[in-house]
Design a protein around this motif. Structure first.
Motif, short mmCIF file in Angstrom:
data_model
loop_
_atom_site.label_atom_id
_atom_site.label_comp_id
_atom_site.label_asym_id
_atom_site.label_seq_id
_atom_site.Cartn_x
_atom_site.Cartn_y
_atom_site.Cartn_z
N LEU A 415 42.81 62.33 38.02
CA LEU A 415 41.87 61.59 37.16
C LEU A 415 42.62 60.89 36.03
O LEU A 415 42.33 59.74 35.69
CB LEU A 415 40.83 62.55 36.57
CG LEU A 415 39.75 63.03 37.54
CD1 LEU A 415 38.98 64.21 36.95
CD2 LEU A 415 38.78 61.87 37.87
N MET A 416 43.59 61.58 35.47
CA MET A 416 44.33 61.00 34.33
C MET A 416 45.00 59.68 34.73
O MET A 416 44.90 58.68 34.03
CB MET A 416 45.40 61.99 33.84
CG MET A 416 44.84 63.24 33.20
SD MET A 416 46.21 64.38 32.80
CE MET A 416 45.34 65.95 32.91
N ARG A 417 45.71 59.70 35.86
CA ARG A 417 46.41 58.47 36.23
C ARG A 417 45.43 57.38 36.64
O ARG A 417 45.71 56.19 36.49
CB ARG A 417 47.46 58.73 37.32
CG ARG A 417 46.92 59.18 38.66
CD ARG A 417 48.06 59.44 39.66
NE ARG A 417 47.54 59.71 40.99
CZ ARG A 417 48.09 59.29 42.12
NH1 ARG A 417 49.21 58.58 42.09
NH2 ARG A 417 47.56 59.58 43.28
N THR A 418 44.27 57.79 37.15
CA THR A 418 43.26 56.80 37.55
C THR A 418 42.66 56.11 36.33
O THR A 418 42.61 54.88 36.26
CB THR A 418 42.15 57.50 38.36
OG1 THR A 418 42.74 58.12 39.50
CG2 THR A 418 41.08 56.51 38.80
N PHE A 419 42.22 56.89 35.37
CA PHE A 419 41.62 56.28 34.18
C PHE A 419 42.65 55.45 33.41
O PHE A 419 42.33 54.42 32.82
CB PHE A 419 41.00 57.36 33.27
CG PHE A 419 39.74 57.94 33.83
CD1 PHE A 419 38.65 57.13 34.14
CD2 PHE A 419 39.61 59.31 34.06
CE1 PHE A 419 37.48 57.66 34.66
CE2 PHE A 419 38.44 59.85 34.58
CZ PHE A 419 37.37 59.03 34.88
N ALA A 420 43.90 55.90 33.43
CA ALA A 420 44.94 55.19 32.67
C ALA A 420 45.29 53.84 33.28
O ALA A 420 45.91 53.00 32.62
CB ALA A 420 46.19 56.07 32.57
N SER A 421 44.90 53.60 34.52
CA SER A 421 45.30 52.36 35.19
C SER A 421 44.10 51.58 35.72
O SER A 421 44.25 50.70 36.56
CB SER A 421 46.26 52.67 36.35
OG SER A 421 45.63 53.55 37.28
N LEU A 422 42.91 51.87 35.18
CA LEU A 422 41.69 51.26 35.74
C LEU A 422 41.69 49.74 35.67
O LEU A 422 41.09 49.08 36.53
CB LEU A 422 40.45 51.80 35.00
CG LEU A 422 39.82 53.07 35.55
CD1 LEU A 422 38.61 53.46 34.71
CD2 LEU A 422 39.40 52.88 37.01
N GLU A 423 42.36 49.17 34.67
CA GLU A 423 42.30 47.72 34.53
C GLU A 423 43.01 47.02 35.68
O GLU A 423 42.83 45.82 35.88
CB GLU A 423 42.90 47.27 33.19
CG GLU A 423 44.41 47.43 33.07
CD GLU A 423 44.81 48.77 32.53
OE1 GLU A 423 44.10 49.76 32.80
OE2 GLU A 423 45.85 48.85 31.84
N GLY A 424 43.78 47.77 36.45
CA GLY A 424 44.47 47.17 37.58
C GLY A 424 43.56 46.80 38.73
O GLY A 424 44.01 46.17 39.69
N TYR A 425 42.32 47.20 38.66
CA TYR A 425 41.41 47.03 39.80
C TYR A 425 40.23 46.10 39.50
O TYR A 425 39.23 46.13 40.19
CB TYR A 425 40.87 48.40 40.23
CG TYR A 425 41.94 49.39 40.61
CD1 TYR A 425 42.53 49.36 41.87
CD2 TYR A 425 42.39 50.35 39.70
CE1 TYR A 425 43.51 50.27 42.23
CE2 TYR A 425 43.38 51.27 40.05
CZ TYR A 425 43.93 51.22 41.31
OH TYR A 425 44.90 52.11 41.66
N LEU A 426 40.37 45.27 38.45
CA LEU A 426 39.20 44.49 38.03
C LEU A 426 39.07 43.15 38.73
O LEU A 426 37.97 42.63 38.87
CB LEU A 426 39.26 44.25 36.51
CG LEU A 426 39.31 45.48 35.63
CD1 LEU A 426 39.26 45.06 34.17
CD2 LEU A 426 38.16 46.44 35.94
N ALA A 427 40.19 42.57 39.13
CA ALA A 427 40.12 41.19 39.62
C ALA A 427 41.27 40.91 40.58
O ALA A 427 42.27 41.66 40.63
CB ALA A 427 40.18 40.21 38.44
N GLY A 428 41.15 39.86 41.34
CA GLY A 428 42.21 39.43 42.25
C GLY A 428 42.16 37.92 42.41
O GLY A 428 41.20 37.26 41.98
N VAL A 429 43.20 37.39 43.01
CA VAL A 429 43.25 35.95 43.22
C VAL A 429 43.33 35.67 44.71
O VAL A 429 44.17 36.24 45.43
CB VAL A 429 44.49 35.35 42.50
CG1 VAL A 429 44.74 33.92 42.99
CG2 VAL A 429 44.29 35.38 41.00
N ARG A 430 42.45 34.82 45.18
CA ARG A 430 42.48 34.42 46.59
C ARG A 430 42.49 32.90 46.64
O ARG A 430 41.47 32.25 46.34
CB ARG A 430 41.26 34.97 47.32
CG ARG A 430 41.24 34.58 48.78
CD ARG A 430 40.14 35.26 49.56
NE ARG A 430 40.32 34.99 50.98
CZ ARG A 430 39.62 35.54 51.95
NH1 ARG A 430 38.67 36.40 51.66
NH2 ARG A 430 39.85 35.25 53.21
N GLY A 431 43.62 32.33 46.99
CA GLY A 431 43.73 30.87 47.00
C GLY A 431 43.46 30.32 45.60
O GLY A 431 44.09 30.74 44.64
#
Lengths: 651, 651
Positions: A415-431
């Motif tokens: 849980l600690m590593r998940t909450f600490a890195s949550l911003e990594g999963y907010l957006a992506g770029v496709r084309g």
């Protein structure tokens, strides 16, 4: 944004060779929204608590003994080191946000300790390095044998995987390569020992596969990728033996590409598929992706809880048969929820499918959030969907309340590593699209086809359905003059029955396609998009084949699943039923995930006296009552008592 | 009787000091009815198959090695010897019926082997005697340690208990005391080591308690009873430690007298209570009986399956919370069903309560009978009430079909000794009453208050509801002239909604009291009583608190619970529902436990596509179909396929 976002950090998954979506690296930051507050609590409460526990229960002493600094006997399970590595990974991400002195100190001390514990060969595992003096069996069947002899239960490669992930995090987030040097020395040993084509080795507990792929992305050393590919390709030949629970337990019954169903130990199964997805993302092997899509559909359409939890069986922490989804004995391990987020993210990168982000969201706000107490220092290991008042809470995987730590403490630092890195999963770029995947108060920076943009997201989602997206900056860089500006693609969650969209104050009437609302040309500075998701509480019904919850319904508001908890109710939760005639209503009482809901219900006291009786006996009349439901993830923060997600319908 | 009954044999429980009911010793014999045929199949198929397996999988070699006759490494679990003892007990009962040459030979050889394997001290356990050369961990967490050091999982006292029970059987049934000498030498060692007031020992797996009480009944040596009393009295202090599953696993969380609920490992819990009941029967300790009655009511009214099965959890083979009774993951171990028969019988002897005989009957014709294939040579270990078509049958405790043997082979020889001694549970004597408890074709001899009687029971019960009871002989012996002749008390099962009674051709109108129909003066030679039990199939509904089977019903005919099995049906059993408008009907197809039943039902193919969906979606129409149900215990004798006891009601 209402408040300054926390400093930008790096992403858990870097750019891939074959993904149709590119993750954002060092481009997102959480503000003071639901996820930002969770991340802050994690830094201020959970990680310090974890550090305290690692000291108290022996994990650090184990490493000190391996480093020749302690005579304390080895304590804990054979994979005790992995708890340290996951905590270090969490700290590495947090130090990228700035951290604090205590975290810095612990990080430095622990990296130094690992440097000193590591052997010349690169080998590092305190359970095996100290095993000469302590070879007694561990509580979970795993006996410490000679190193590199017990791949089924020995967890050496599993621990190495967590070391590598912590090292990648610290290298990306801090630019510090001390831990990376430790990890690569160990990884190089593993490549030498098991990377060759003749090696018959793969790990009983998958995890190192995606760690090695990420190490490859960081270092560009192909041998790490090749070894991950080998571990995926070899698996399923039965070389691990039958062990205690059979080959299926560690997905060694069939090769990954021939597998159609999720089965066996849930965390192992999902970590394996996360690793296989990462291998696909770097090799483009279509047979692998096809198998993963089949298994994903099996999981989501036949073997998942409404909370995003996985694992129906306590005995082997395993997936059950299709539709075998008991609420009371749901295992739904916190780690399996986190694993599903990892797998979902990689499938999204591979395919761009919004359905993967939907599942990520469900897991995050329900089964994973449930793993942590409001106070930040107590944890659920398994996350059942029902607890009866008389529950005998004597086993730590079936506790009636969150515990401060676990003998098998895999979940808390996960849980600690998940909450600490949550911003990594907010957006992506496709084309030319910037895809917004998870909505929370945040700032997002992205580069795409030569263009750079900064987007501000302002929302109390999922408490509130309004999401305000402002394009702060959109510079065209080397973009050819006259080319169209980029599009904004907004995920419309699968639960959503309606969304109103305003672009620069004007309503737009665009239908989402495959879960994405694509706004052409919206990536221009000054564009303001306002989404209003309809959060009217929904009544869910289960597939008729789920025997365990026949005749029941559940409440959901946005992505947040609700439950009936005794502390909110005067009616006996074990005997309450829900009336479908009246809609669910929001009350004034709020929680961190949304308002408490009110529902009309009934309770029938007494009973027939016999557990099973011929049909036709009389039943006592049901008394009407008001039921109050709260977000599932917030239960268990008061006095212990009955809880249930699925509520029988009044008949 | 249609055929000559098998020779009379001895009873598993001898006369007790405090029981209100006296068991019949050497007074009953089975004829060619349902139970007699089962006993014959056991002799002809099951026991020879077991002997073959004991040779093949190493149990006998283990003992040969202990006797210095073999160099083979120890094979199997730490309690492997108990499989041999249970088989020997079965053979001893069968030799009392006459046996055959092969059984005699095996009996003689094995008794000789045990004599040679036993140490001078009396100690006998091949796992420990051979352990010097083989101390590797066993698959079930139990590592062979030094003898008498691991009371929690070591199973030495458990194995000794089974040795004693086999020895008592052979002494009673054959008058042979060779095995008894082995057992008493070991028992004497146990009394010396652990019988003293200062000993802190009791067994992790109860079993020896009731073995020692029976040995006391046979030998009248008080020290055996005292040691059993000590094991019961000491338990619940936590001296066994936490082990893998906590103190509750082996009922070491609370003393027997302070315990109100059934919890932990089901076989351990019920064997313990059988032993405690036997201690009550010899000591008259009312506090013990009161605790047992409370626990019995808890088991039957909150934690039992409709089949008489116990144990809702696979992880620790344990009772669940109240009303936690899943059909698919029902553990309902065959041994737990047998244990419940043992406990029920002792509670009946202690109190005369018909409800205990009711439960005995339910367990016998359902969960226990289910443990054995029609062929007599394949076994279920756990007896779930549902199997889905896609069930992944990779674990032996969750097999889709009966297996020929088990790595943990406790159940098969437990069935053998049970079927071999079934006539011991047919009747009892209370004061001037001869109580007929289980109805099956049999001859019953009893002595009571100086009177001797012989009763013939002619019936195909439970296939047929007619029971014809003829008093063949009733001699008054030393009975005072002019005293009233004895009464016949006939159990009216709890499931029974109606019974017609004829005495010597005339209808009698006597209401049963507490489950007993008392016919005054019926114990006179020539009396013929005909009972006609109404076997109209019943539809059962579960208590509303059993979440796992909400909205379902089950079929029962007499004591026989029915199930839907795929091989009898064209409709998809996983999706079938039952219409309550039409009654269940008997078909022409018969099984050993009654006719196949026909029911109106429906099947709804397809589905919503989503595992969980907002309420209000359309459902495909249900198609009407005819369902066929068979006795639960007879399922699984054809091609593997779906099965379910609890069938959803069509809505």
């Amino acid at each position: 944004m209402h408040t300054t976002p926390r400093p930008l950090t790096a992403a858990p998954v870097a750019a891939t060779a074959f993904g149709v979506v590119a993750p954002l690296n060092q481009g997102t930051a959480l503000g003071d929204g639901v996820l930002g507050r969770w991340q802050l609590r994690n830094k201020e409460r959970t990680i310090p608590h974890g550090i305290d526990r690692l000291e108290a229960v022996g994990n650090l002493d184990n490493l000190r003994r391996a480093a020749g600094q302690s005579d304390a006997p080895f304590r804990g399970l054979v994979f005790a080191d992995s708890d340290v590595y996951k905590t270090l990974e969490a700290i590495a991400w947090e130090l990228g946000h700035g951290g604090d002195d205590a975290l810095h100190l612990f990080y430095d001390d622990t990296v130094t300790l690992l440097q000193e514990a590591q052997e010349e060969s690169g080998y590092l595992n305190s359970a095996y390095q100290t095993a000469d003096a302590d070879r007694t069996p561990r509580r979970d069947h795993a006996t410490v044998r000679e190193r590199w002899t017990d791949f089924a239960f020995g967890h050496e490669l599993y621990c190495a995987g967590h070391l590598i992930q912590a090292a990648v995090a610290s290298a990306r987030s801090l630019g510090d390569d001390r831990l990376l040097q430790v990890a690569t020395r160990f990884a190089d040993l593993i490549v030498r020992e098991f990377g060759g084509p003749e090696s018959p080795v793969y790990p009983g507990h998958p995890e190192i596969e995606y760690a090695l792929v990420e190490l490859y992305r960081l270092t560009e050393k192909k041998e790490y990728l090749n070894t991950a590919v080998a571990f995926i390709d070899r698996r399923g030949r039965g070389w691990l033996g039958d062990g205690v629970f059979g080959k299926v337990y560690y997905q060694d019954d069939t090769p990954v590409r021939d597998t159609e169903v999720m089965r066996g130990h849930a965390v192992r199964a999902i970590y394996l598929n996360s690793g296989a997805a990462d291998v696909y993302l770097e090799t483009g092997d279509a047979t692998l992706l096809a198998a993963l899509e089949t298994q994903w559909d099996d999981m989501v359409s036949r073997r998942s809880y409404v909370t995003g939890g996985s694992g129906s069986r306590h005995r082997d922490e395993a997936f059950g048969d299709a539709y075998e989804l008991p609420s009371d004995r749901a295992y739904a391990e916190t780690c399996a929820g986190i694993a599903a987020m990892h797998w979902a993210w990689r499938m999204y990168l591979a395919t761009g499918g919004a359905k993967y982000a939907d599942f990520f969201e469900t897991a995050l706000y329900n089964v994973v959030a449930d793993g942590l107490a409001e106070s930040g220092d107590a944890f659920f290991y398994s996350n059942p969907l029902q607890l009866r008042a008389d529950h005998l809470s004597v086993q730590e995987e079936a506790a009636a309340t969150r515990l401060g730590w676990y003998y098998c403490a895999c979940c808390p630092p996960n849980l600690m590593r998940t909450f600490a890195s949550l911003e990594g999963y907010l957006a992506g770029v496709r084309g030319d699209e910037l895809q917004l995947v998870q909505y929370t108060r945040s700032r997002i920076e992205a580069e795409m086809e030569g263009m750079r943009c900064v987007v501000d997201v302002d929302t109390e989602y999922p408490v509130d359905g309004r999401v305000r997206i402002t394009v702060i900056e959109a510079t065209r860089g080397s973009y050819p003059v006259g080319a169209p500006v980029g599009a904004l693609a907004l995920r419309v969650p699968g639960w959503c029955s309606g969304v109103n969209t305003l672009v620069n104050g004007s309503a737009v009437d665009v239908e989402p396609t495959d879960g994405w609302l694509r706004l052409e040309g919206a990536l221009a500075a000054g564009t303001v998009v306002v989404l209003d998701f309809d959060l009217t509480p929904q009544v869910l019904v289960p597939d008729e084949r789920i025997d365990a919850i026949r005749g029941c319904v559940a409440a959901r508001r946005g992505p947040v699943v609700y439950c009936l908890e005794q502390r909110d109710n005067t009616a006996d939760v074990d005997r309450a039923t829900l009336d479908l005639e009246e809609p669910l209503a929001e009350t004034e009482t709020t929680t961190e995930l949304g308002p408490v809901l009110a529902a009309a219900g009934a309770v029938r006291e007494g009973g027939t006296g016999a557990l099973y009786a011929p049909r036709g006996g009389t039943r006592p009349p049901a008394e009407r009552t008001m039921l109050r439901l709260r977000p599932y993830a917030t239960w268990g923060n008061g006095d212990p008592g009955a809880m249930r997600v699925w509520i029988p319908v009044t008949r």
